[in-house]
Enzyme design. Structure first.
Site, PDB file in Angstrom:
ATOM      1  N   SER A   1       0.870  -1.183   0.000  1.00 49.25           N
ATOM      2  CA  SER A   1       0.000   0.000   0.000  1.00 49.25           C
ATOM      3  C   SER A   1       0.903   1.228   0.000  1.00 49.25           C
ATOM      4  CB  SER A   1      -0.920  -0.018   1.207  1.00 49.25           C
ATOM      5  OG  SER A   1      -0.149  -0.124   2.364  1.00 49.25           O
TER       6      SER A   1
ATOM      7  N   LYS B   1      -5.343   9.060  -7.894  1.00 46.85           N
ATOM      8  CA  LYS B   1      -5.597   7.962  -6.957  1.00 46.85           C
ATOM      9  C   LYS B   1      -7.044   7.526  -7.178  1.00 46.85           C
ATOM     10  CE  LYS B   1      -4.805   6.358  -2.296  1.00 46.85           C
ATOM     11  NZ  LYS B   1      -6.009   5.557  -2.130  1.00 46.85           N
TER      12      LYS B   1
HETATM   13  S1  IVH Z   1       0.416   2.383  -6.446  1.00 49.03           S
HETATM   14  C1  IVH Z   1       3.583   0.311  -4.274  1.00 49.03           C
HETATM   15  N1  IVH Z   1      -1.071   4.034  -7.822  1.00 49.03           N
HETATM   16  O1  IVH Z   1      -4.398   3.034  -3.478  1.00 49.03           O
HETATM   17  C2  IVH Z   1       2.454   1.167  -4.609  1.00 49.03           C
HETATM   18  N2  IVH Z   1      -2.086   2.823  -6.050  1.00 49.03           N
HETATM   19  O2  IVH Z   1      -2.500   2.001  -0.816  1.00 49.03           O
HETATM   20  C3  IVH Z   1       1.243   0.398  -4.914  1.00 49.03           C
HETATM   21  N3  IVH Z   1      -4.493   3.284  -5.802  1.00 49.03           N
HETATM   22  O3  IVH Z   1      -5.599   0.248  -2.735  1.00 49.03           O
HETATM   23  C4  IVH Z   1       0.062   1.172  -5.259  1.00 49.03           C
HETATM   24  N4  IVH Z   1      -4.654   4.702  -7.464  1.00 49.03           N
HETATM   25  O4  IVH Z   1      -5.317   0.250  -5.291  1.00 49.03           O
HETATM   26  C5  IVH Z   1      -1.027   3.161  -6.801  1.00 49.03           C
HETATM   27  N5  IVH Z   1      -2.276   5.525  -9.158  1.00 49.03           N
HETATM   28  C6  IVH Z   1      -2.222   4.633  -8.150  1.00 49.03           C
HETATM   29  C7  IVH Z   1      -3.359   4.307  -7.395  1.00 49.03           C
HETATM   30  C8  IVH Z   1      -3.255   3.405  -6.338  1.00 49.03           C
HETATM   31  C9  IVH Z   1      -5.308   4.071  -6.499  1.00 49.03           C
HETATM   32  C10 IVH Z   1      -4.914   2.466  -4.629  1.00 49.03           C
HETATM   33  C11 IVH Z   1      -4.420   1.064  -4.629  1.00 49.03           C
HETATM   34  C12 IVH Z   1      -4.365   0.714  -3.159  1.00 49.03           C
HETATM   35  C13 IVH Z   1      -4.115   2.038  -2.527  1.00 49.03           C
HETATM   36  C14 IVH Z   1      -2.656   2.144  -2.145  1.00 49.03           C
END
Ligand code: IVH
Length: 708
Positions: A103, A142
């Site tokens: 996360s 996000k």
């Molecule tokens: S990167 C190592 N990029 O946010 C990083 N996550 O805690 C991994 N999320 O539930 C995640 N948009 O599904 C990343 N552009 C984005 C994102 C994203 C939404 C969500 C993801 C997870 C939470 C991250």
């Protein structure tokens, strides 16, 4: 799919030429149809650039289905026909993620300052001195959905898994296959094993349509159906459906934002060294990547992205709850590493939530100036969209019934941008068993007069008129308004007190107020009381237009009041006019004519008018003047900027008194634009259209009846 594959499909003739050989070579035709359907689904769902009419797509789809029915051995796991769902599972299988699903550190942030803190942290970790160039970041949206890992082996989608606890998730492949935007097969240059990570979400329009369908099902008595609270909940529900046929009916979408496990193909390892290049490669392989995704430099680049997205947010077709910043260079990412389960190279900055849940404490009915009764939900205070919300209007009984909001209900409240907060929906599962449907009271909650709803009108109204203290208060506020009788210093709080204490029962009572009475009111200094008496005295000299407007006749706004004054010239003529006579006035239609006539038909309204005249309210009465006889009749003027000789309001009043029309925007029909200091876009527009420009002098000439 690489562009060279696309060339195969560009020849429209192909689709027609193949069927003839299809009988002999069903296998070839099936392959050909799959390629065609893949190509067109990608163009339609991911690129948003359809190349084929829907009906033609459907025809090809049915042809493939028929072929597969006839020759089940031809069915492949990547066939588009496999997207429709059907398999029903007893339970989901557990999946261990080969690369854990992490996360991101999340910070709730109203301002852009968080971006600076992140950049400072990164530079410190990397040991960068201020003279070294800015760090390159990728700024992303996000998405407000749920994380998904898509595993491809030998180019085929073999597994889709939820995040679960990050180590172990659930296998939801059958449901994820139904998402048209997710490729079932990758082009030949893709790695032997590839796990694409991203977000499954539901678009707002798809969510609305789904909920509408659900409402119809509930209304038609289908058991076990419910509506969804928000797109994220609906998406989560669809992903966790054991019956993939149901999942297929709930349209989901996908955005890719990262990678998990990967084994290069024999041809060699990945060709990218940055996060951004990797995303572009995913895009080239057919995955949707949000178009806002940007490569930016340093903290200032992140701040600018944060601000831009805050503005664009409401117009996006899907929900986001913030932005994500990631260090672009993959080698730097490796150097930065992780703290517990979060990478140091990424951070999420959330915007304040636009929807929150709260409970309805009461439904009050408020009385407006014209007696309109408005049900207002009193809410347990909730912080949403950056402010604390305690009230939400339910507009009228029909609207309150449509949403079926009840006292005790748990509701979703939305406040987006500067829009007034609204109740979006009720969480029916949480409704207390004894909650009663809302009905408009039969009597006004303030004066107990009968509440009525006229046919064709959505609003209930209190019939108490000025006997109703709620209406009286608002009638007095309106009377005193700057554009009406312009009584300076008569604010809302004072009117409340004067009415509640019984000092003002009708409008005319205002002119009999004594200094002692006023000084005795809360927070009323002697000086203010004297000033108010002076303002009241001054207001007595007015114009017929202002006086008519100040009476607060329903449907009679400022412009109509002026038009009535101009047309009839004298108050008695207005008061005596039949509906037919009133219809002769510009801008007056049957509804307005009826409203004016019934206002003056009420004895106590005529008494109020007389009492005001007796108190000394006066205006210069003129002859009825047909608009065309006035010196500036037919001339349209636009005012902009700060004038030296008078305020814009004054200029407007004077121009209108001479029959000119004062418009709010410049068009080809504008005769003059009067531009004062710091005039803006209206001046530009006038110049662009070649409309004559006047300054203070020109305006004075115009008012003196001379051609400027
Ligand atoms: S990167 C190592 N990029 O946010 C990083 N996550 O805690 C991994 N999320 O539930 C995640 N948009 O599904 C990343 N552009 C984005 C994102 C994203 C939404 C969500 C993801 C997870 C939470 C991250």
């Amino acid at each position: 799919m690489s562009p060279s594959n696309f060339d195969l499909f560009s020849d429209q003739a192909m689709a027609e030429s193949v069927p003839s050989s299809a009988a002999a070579l069903p296998q070839l035709r099936a392959q050909n149809l799959r390629d065609l359907l893949h190509h067109h689904a990608h163009a339609y769902y991911t690129l948003d650039a359809p190349e084929l009419p829907d009906a033609e797509y459907d025809r090809l789809f049915r042809e493939l289905q028929a072929l597969e029915d006839l020759h089940p051995e031809l069915l492949t796991p990547d066939s588009p026909t496999q997207r429709t769902g059907g398999a029903v599972l007893a339970a989901f299988q557990q999946v261990t993620h080969r690369v854990p699903m992490l996360s991101i550190r999340t910070e709730t942030d109203n301002e852009a300052s968080g971006a600076e803190a992140f950049d400072t942290r990164i530079r410190k970790e990397l040991g960068l001195v201020p003279t070294e160039p800015p760090v390159v970041y990728v700024a992303e949206l996000k998405f407000d959905g749920l994380a998904m890992s898509l595993r491809y082996e030998a180019g085929l989608l073999v597994q889709a898994a939820t995040r679960g606890d990050g180590e172990t998730g659930e296998e939801v492949t059958a449901n994820i296959r139904t998402i048209q935007q997710i490729p079932l097969r990758l082009p030949a240059d893709a790695p032997a094993v590839l796990e694409v990570r991203g977000e499954v979400y539901m678009r707002r329009d798809d969510f609305e349509a789904l909920n509408e369908r659900q409402r119809q099902r509930i209304a038609s008595g289908t058991k076990g159906e419910k509506t969804f609270v928000n797109p994220r909940n609906a998406a989560a529900g669809a992903v966790r459906q054991l019956d993939s046929g149901i999942a297929a009916e709930r349209p989901l979408s996908f955005f890719a934002y990262g990678l998990g496990d990967m084994t290069p193909s024999n041809e060699g390892g990945p060709t990218w060294t940055t996060h951004y290049a990797m995303l572009m490669q995913l895009k080239a392989w057919g995955f949707p990547v949000a178009q806002q995704t940007s490569r930016v430099h340093g903290a200032s680049g992140l701040v600018a992205f944060h601000q831009r997205i805050a503005v664009e947010r409401d117009a996006l077709p899907y929900d986001i709850d913030g932005v994500v910043y990631k260090v672009d260079d993959l080698a730097l990412q490796t150097r930065l590493g992780f703290v517990t389960r979060e990478p140091r190279w990424a951070v999420a900055h959330k915007y304040p939530a636009q929807e929150e849940m709260t409970t309805v404490l009461a439904i009050d009915v408020q009385v407006g100036r014209t007696g309109k009764l408005t049900p207002v939900a009193k809410l347990k205070p909730v912080f949403v969209g950056g402010v604390t919300v305690t009230n939400a209007t339910l507009h009228n009984e029909l609207e309150a019934r449509r949403k079926d909001v009840r006292v005790g209900d748990t509701v979703i409240v939305r406040r987006a941008g500067d829009v007034i907060p609204e109740v979006v929906s009720v969480v029916l599962e949480r409704r207390p068993p004894d909650a009663q449907q809302f009905t408009m009271p039969a009597h006004c909650p303030v004066c107990a007069s009968l509440a009525e709803r006229e046919e064709g009108d959505a609003d209930h109204r209190c019939t108490g008129g000025l006997f109703c203290s709620a209406q009286r208060k608002q009638a007095i506020w309106h009377f005193a308004h700057r554009r009406a009788m312009d009584v300076d210093g008569l604010g809302d709080k004072l009117v409340d007190q004067l009415v509640d204490a019984g000092h003002v029962k009708t409008l005319a009572d205002l002119y009999h107020l004594k200094l002692e009475t006023l000084s005795g009111m809360d927070r009323m200094a002697d000086k203010s009381a004297v000033n108010l008496l002076e303002a009241l005295e001054k207001s007595k000299t007015t114009t017929l237009g202002r006086f008519l407007f100040s009476l607060g006749i329903r449907h009679v706004g400022e412009a109509t009041a002026k038009e009535l004054a101009r047309h009839f010239g004298q108050l008695d003529a207005v008061m005596a006019a039949s509906e037919d006579a009133l219809l002769q006035v510009a801008d007056v239609g049957p509804v307005v004519a009826h409203s004016i006539r019934s206002f003056f038909d009420q004895v106590h309204h005529r008494e109020v008018v007389q009492a005001l005249r007796d108190a000394g309210v006066s205006w210069a009465e003129g002859e009825a003047l047909a608009p065309t006889e006035m010196p500036l009749a037919g001339i349209t003027v636009v005012l902009t900027g700060t004038l030296q000789s008078m305020s814009r309001d004054e200029a407007k009043e004077k121009l209108e008194a001479l029959g000119a029309k004062v418009a709010g925007s410049v068009s080809k029909k504008t005769h003059y634009v009067v531009a004062g200091a710091e005039a803006g876009s209206k001046l530009d527009k006038a110049q662009a259209l070649g409309v004559p420009l006047l300054g203070d002098e020109g305006l004075l000439l115009l008012l003196a009846g001379q051609k400027p």
